[in-house]
Write a protein that holds these residues in place. Sequence first.
Motif, PDB file in Angstrom:
ATOM      1  N   ASP A   1      29.109   9.188  -5.519  1.00 47.77           N
ATOM      2  CA  ASP A   1      29.020   8.064  -4.581  1.00 47.77           C
ATOM      3  C   ASP A   1      30.372   7.707  -3.986  1.00 47.77           C
ATOM      4  N   HIS A   2      31.449   7.952  -4.740  1.00 52.39           N
ATOM      5  CA  HIS A   2      32.785   7.555  -4.281  1.00 52.39           C
ATOM      6  C   HIS A   2      33.630   8.745  -3.836  1.00 52.39           C
ATOM      7  N   HIS A   3      33.006   9.890  -3.716  1.00 52.63           N
ATOM      8  CA  HIS A   3      33.696  11.091  -3.216  1.00 52.63           C
ATOM      9  C   HIS A   3      34.996  11.339  -3.976  1.00 52.63           C
ATOM     10  N   ILE A   4      34.906  11.256  -5.291  1.00 54.36           N
ATOM     11  CA  ILE A   4      36.084  11.443  -6.141  1.00 54.36           C
ATOM     12  C   ILE A   4      36.278  12.927  -6.413  1.00 54.36           C
ATOM     13  N   ARG A   5      37.499  13.401  -6.240  1.00 53.29           N
ATOM     14  CA  ARG A   5      37.794  14.810  -6.519  1.00 53.29           C
ATOM     15  C   ARG A   5      38.716  14.967  -7.714  1.00 53.29           C
ATOM     16  N   TYR A   6      39.671  14.049  -7.896  1.00 50.20           N
ATOM     17  CA  TYR A   6      40.622  14.167  -8.996  1.00 50.20           C
ATOM     18  C   TYR A   6      40.611  12.907  -9.850  1.00 50.20           C
ATOM     19  N   ILE A   7      40.792  13.115 -11.148  1.00 50.09           N
ATOM     20  CA  ILE A   7      40.794  12.022 -12.118  1.00 50.09           C
ATOM     21  C   ILE A   7      42.071  12.120 -12.936  1.00 50.09           C
ATOM     22  N   ILE A   8      42.790  11.003 -13.047  1.00 50.51           N
ATOM     23  CA  ILE A   8      44.004  10.954 -13.859  1.00 50.51           C
ATOM     24  C   ILE A   8      43.675  10.252 -15.169  1.00 50.51           C
TER      25      ILE A   8
ATOM     26  N   LEU B   1      37.156  13.512 -22.867  1.00 54.98           N
ATOM     27  CA  LEU B   1      37.828  14.457 -21.988  1.00 54.98           C
ATOM     28  C   LEU B   1      39.309  14.555 -22.314  1.00 54.98           C
ATOM     29  N   TYR B   2      39.921  13.384 -22.497  1.00 50.12           N
ATOM     30  CA  TYR B   2      41.366  13.369 -22.723  1.00 50.12           C
ATOM     31  C   TYR B   2      41.746  14.018 -24.044  1.00 50.12           C
ATOM     32  N   TRP B   3      40.995  13.711 -25.078  1.00 53.39           N
ATOM     33  CA  TRP B   3      41.385  14.179 -26.411  1.00 53.39           C
ATOM     34  C   TRP B   3      40.874  15.581 -26.726  1.00 53.39           C
ATOM     35  N   SER B   4      39.838  16.042 -26.023  1.00 53.10           N
ATOM     36  CA  SER B   4      39.309  17.378 -26.341  1.00 53.10           C
ATOM     37  C   SER B   4      39.285  18.295 -25.128  1.00 53.10           C
ATOM     38  N   ASP B   5      39.920  17.888 -24.027  1.00 56.59           N
ATOM     39  CA  ASP B   5      40.022  18.726 -22.830  1.00 56.59           C
ATOM     40  C   ASP B   5      38.659  19.086 -22.244  1.00 56.59           C
ATOM     41  N   GLY B   6      37.650  18.324 -22.570  1.00 57.95           N
ATOM     42  CA  GLY B   6      36.330  18.615 -22.046  1.00 57.95           C
ATOM     43  C   GLY B   6      35.597  19.689 -22.801  1.00 57.95           C
ATOM     44  N   ARG B   7      36.122  20.059 -23.969  1.00 57.22           N
ATOM     45  CA  ARG B   7      35.486  21.145 -24.715  1.00 57.22           C
ATOM     46  C   ARG B   7      34.170  20.695 -25.353  1.00 57.22           C
ATOM     47  N   LEU B   8      34.219  19.654 -26.131  1.00 61.89           N
ATOM     48  CA  LEU B   8      33.041  19.190 -26.855  1.00 61.89           C
ATOM     49  C   LEU B   8      32.886  17.699 -26.597  1.00 61.89           C
TER      50      LEU B   8
ATOM     51  N   LEU C   1      33.869  19.311 -14.595  1.00 55.27           N
ATOM     52  CA  LEU C   1      35.239  18.812 -14.624  1.00 55.27           C
ATOM     53  C   LEU C   1      36.142  19.851 -15.262  1.00 55.27           C
ATOM     54  N   ARG C   2      37.217  20.185 -14.600  1.00 55.38           N
ATOM     55  CA  ARG C   2      38.149  21.162 -15.168  1.00 55.38           C
ATOM     56  C   ARG C   2      39.563  20.593 -15.149  1.00 55.38           C
ATOM     57  N   LEU C   3      40.304  20.901 -16.171  1.00 55.44           N
ATOM     58  CA  LEU C   3      41.708  20.478 -16.262  1.00 55.44           C
ATOM     59  C   LEU C   3      42.534  21.318 -15.295  1.00 55.44           C
ATOM     60  N   VAL C   4      43.320  20.653 -14.444  1.00 58.56           N
ATOM     61  CA  VAL C   4      44.132  21.391 -13.471  1.00 58.56           C
ATOM     62  C   VAL C   4      45.622  21.130 -13.636  1.00 58.56           C
ATOM     63  N   TYR C   5      45.977  20.106 -14.419  1.00 56.17           N
ATOM     64  CA  TYR C   5      47.409  19.826 -14.613  1.00 56.17           C
ATOM     65  C   TYR C   5      47.586  19.014 -15.879  1.00 56.17           C
ATOM     66  N   GLU C   6      48.651  19.313 -16.616  1.00 56.46           N
ATOM     67  CA  GLU C   6      49.015  18.567 -17.819  1.00 56.46           C
ATOM     68  C   GLU C   6      50.485  18.196 -17.727  1.00 56.46           C
ATOM     69  N   SER C   7      50.774  16.921 -17.824  1.00 55.44           N
ATOM     70  CA  SER C   7      52.166  16.484 -17.733  1.00 55.44           C
ATOM     71  C   SER C   7      52.863  16.654 -19.071  1.00 55.44           C
TER      72      SER C   7
ATOM     73  N   VAL D   1      45.208  15.765 -15.457  1.00 55.00           N
ATOM     74  CA  VAL D   1      44.514  15.652 -14.177  1.00 55.00           C
ATOM     75  C   VAL D   1      43.310  16.583 -14.215  1.00 55.00           C
ATOM     76  N   PHE D   2      42.126  16.006 -14.029  1.00 56.22           N
ATOM     77  CA  PHE D   2      40.899  16.786 -13.969  1.00 56.22           C
ATOM     78  C   PHE D   2      40.399  16.817 -12.531  1.00 56.22           C
ATOM     79  N   GLU D   3      39.798  17.943 -12.165  1.00 56.19           N
ATOM     80  CA  GLU D   3      39.211  18.092 -10.835  1.00 56.19           C
ATOM     81  C   GLU D   3      37.691  18.162 -10.972  1.00 56.19           C
ATOM     82  N   TYR D   4      37.005  17.440 -10.109  1.00 58.22           N
ATOM     83  CA  TYR D   4      35.541  17.469 -10.076  1.00 58.22           C
ATOM     84  C   TYR D   4      35.122  18.552  -9.088  1.00 58.22           C
TER      85      TYR D   4
END
Length: 780
Positions: free
Chosen positions: A578-585, A622-629, A643-649, A666-669
């Motif tokens: 609904d909000h056309h979100i592509r990246y999540i921090i 997502l943050y603690w398991s990188d989206g694995r489980l 959602l895929r991880l595209v950058y890690e600071s 940073v995750f990308e949708y």
Amino acid sequence: MTFSRYHNSHYQVMLHILLLVALFCLSFGIRILRYNDALFNGSLLPLGVDSYYHLRRIHLAVQHWPHLIEFDSYLDYPEGAPVVHPPGYDFLVATIGYCAGGFHYDRTVVDLVAALVSPVSSAATTMIVFLIGFALFNRSVGYWAALLHAILYAGIWTGKFGAPDHHPLESLFVPILYFLFMKSDLDNYQKFHMPRSKILLMILCLWTAQLIWRGAIMYLSFFFGITVILLLHAYYRESAPIPRQIILQRLKLMAGLLVSLAIFLLPVVFHTYYGQRYAFVYYALSLFQPALYLAMGLSVFLIVMVLTHVPFSQDKAVKRIVGAILLICTLIAILMISHSSILSPLSDGFFYLFKADPWMQQIDETQPLFSLKAEDPMHRVLVFFGYWIFLYPVLIIVLALQKKTIACKIFIAWSLFNLILTLIQIRYSHQLVLTLSILSGFFIWQVANIQLPRLSIHKYIRVSLALLFFFILSKPSLDNMSGYIKTRFQPERVIPLNLLDTLVWIRDHTPETSFFSDPSQSPEYGVMSIWDYGNWVNSIAQRPVIASNFGFLHKGLLTSCLFFTSSSWSEIQTILDDHHIRYIILGNFRDRLDSYREILASKASHLLSSIPDHEEPLTEKLYWSDGRLLGPVWGPCQYADQLRLVYESPPDPTREKNNKRNNFLVFEYVKGARLPIRGEPGTSYKISVTILTNQNRLFVYQQYGRLDMNGSKILFLPYSTSDNDTAVTSTGPYRLEIDADKQISIEVESSSIYEGSTLPGIDFMTGTLYRDKGEDNQSL
């Protein structure tokens, strides 16, 4: 006049000018001392959070000068939001930057001008403090007051180099307002003439103050109300008749000021309030402001009519008429303000001031002066004001007992007003330091001129005693300034360095969005982060944000709070779409989740997730398991499989002592590549791929489960295994396992990830690839 007397007089004038120049330079020098805090890689990195919004608006104003944007599609995306501050400050700085840049846009020049306006304004305020101290008491008090304003941190923190914000101009125009009221000769009833130039100057000052800061209505109302009360008090108490011309002149002046201000502001009020319902709380108060102007103007008009048509005397009948008129005006004002369309915004304003809103309770500058939530409640107070803050109430009482002039009474009321506001919210410290400096200067002068009965104290002893009091009472602030000077070459960033690194990466490595320099239309996609980071994302990453730190834009605030507290992937996915979100921090936001739930409960309880409170939010997983489980291993698993991880600071190097994890992801949708699989119903499957982050960290992304009753399943694969285009890459193909004994490797291209392409299906029963469109099956 003899030559000697003329020479001495000329010498004294030059000496005073040099002292004032020295005080100005001291005030300005302290405020630019830590200039390196606001510089990063040769460009301006503003201090604070609101500064980023102001700087963006200033740049836009220079690019489109003389037009100011009234709508920003990059805030509260995708609907956009109106500007949330009056235009005065931004337009003033933009005009200076436009002229300094040779009447065209020069980014470097605009940055420099924006960085310098705050310390220059703050140093100019030091001079106004001197003038008030001089006019109210004497020159010595003025010098001491100016010195204190120059060195106390409460006068520095909003006026530092590289902090473009409207607060320094607030601190400049409010004392100018008082100075002009004070110089109106309120005490001299025989000198009632006021030049038109002074009237126009006051009107201009009021206009400018209101256009820079909507909160100026508080001080306008305050000075107006106090002056009327004191004049009426003098009218009722004065034994000798006061010339009617004096009263009329004062009242007509006030009426003229109010009418001029109301006429000037009403178009702005109408446009901002009725054009956008989600505007800032000051704009919500705009319905209250015209009512207040009208009530005060009506009061003035009726009083003028009475005093014009009724012979002026000290007769009790006349006083009763005046009292009745005032009572009627008060009742009219109460009836007007009690109207629902005015009462509701007015209550919003009080909630804003007293922080009844849970969002407001999270903002540091809205905390009380003596905040029990702070680790050391007294530390900030002493750094801001020294020990003078504890002497402040005593000095108000002493001054009230000594001075009886109207100007002094207004000053005492102003001092109490500033104290009350700062006790409620520390953000008003830059106002409190004005009156605190003048009162403290008055105290030091009293000590330097102390005379005790039957005891002669040498002048040098008195001066030494005054200096001793000055250093002792200023010690906490001076100690802070000592550390401030010693560490001036060690930058202190407001924004965490690794978050800055993350935002720069987003700016340089993600698709640009349109209309950044002309935000009248909606850009292509938005970025989701917690509302605290909104202005940073908007200005540094140059991407639209769903929520900014202007939490009064409620829709974006509530959306972000729901996003970060929801445990449902379907709910999260709905927000993303609904909000056309592509990246999540994402970051370590666990400490913030309870406050986000409180915001939702207070503002939109119907949006609270129906998932039990003990269920961990999906963003935390997502943050603690990188989206694995994304589910417990003993129960049904839920995957954010798009959602895929595209950058890690990296971790923040300035926060190494903090044991908490502080890096950002940073995750990308994405649509994800579709992989159909078939087999026996209930057959277990598992698909995994090894991922290497830009911080050289390896993890295995995986999905697993069982085929449905039809023996089929469509998997969404978010990572590509070839032609990687992000900082996070796969180290090989996907590995699909069926019943742990059948395995197959799968390659996925980036184009399939973005387009949502359907890959050839896998049939484990026949050992062939298949397509839904009826193509011939191929052997695996």
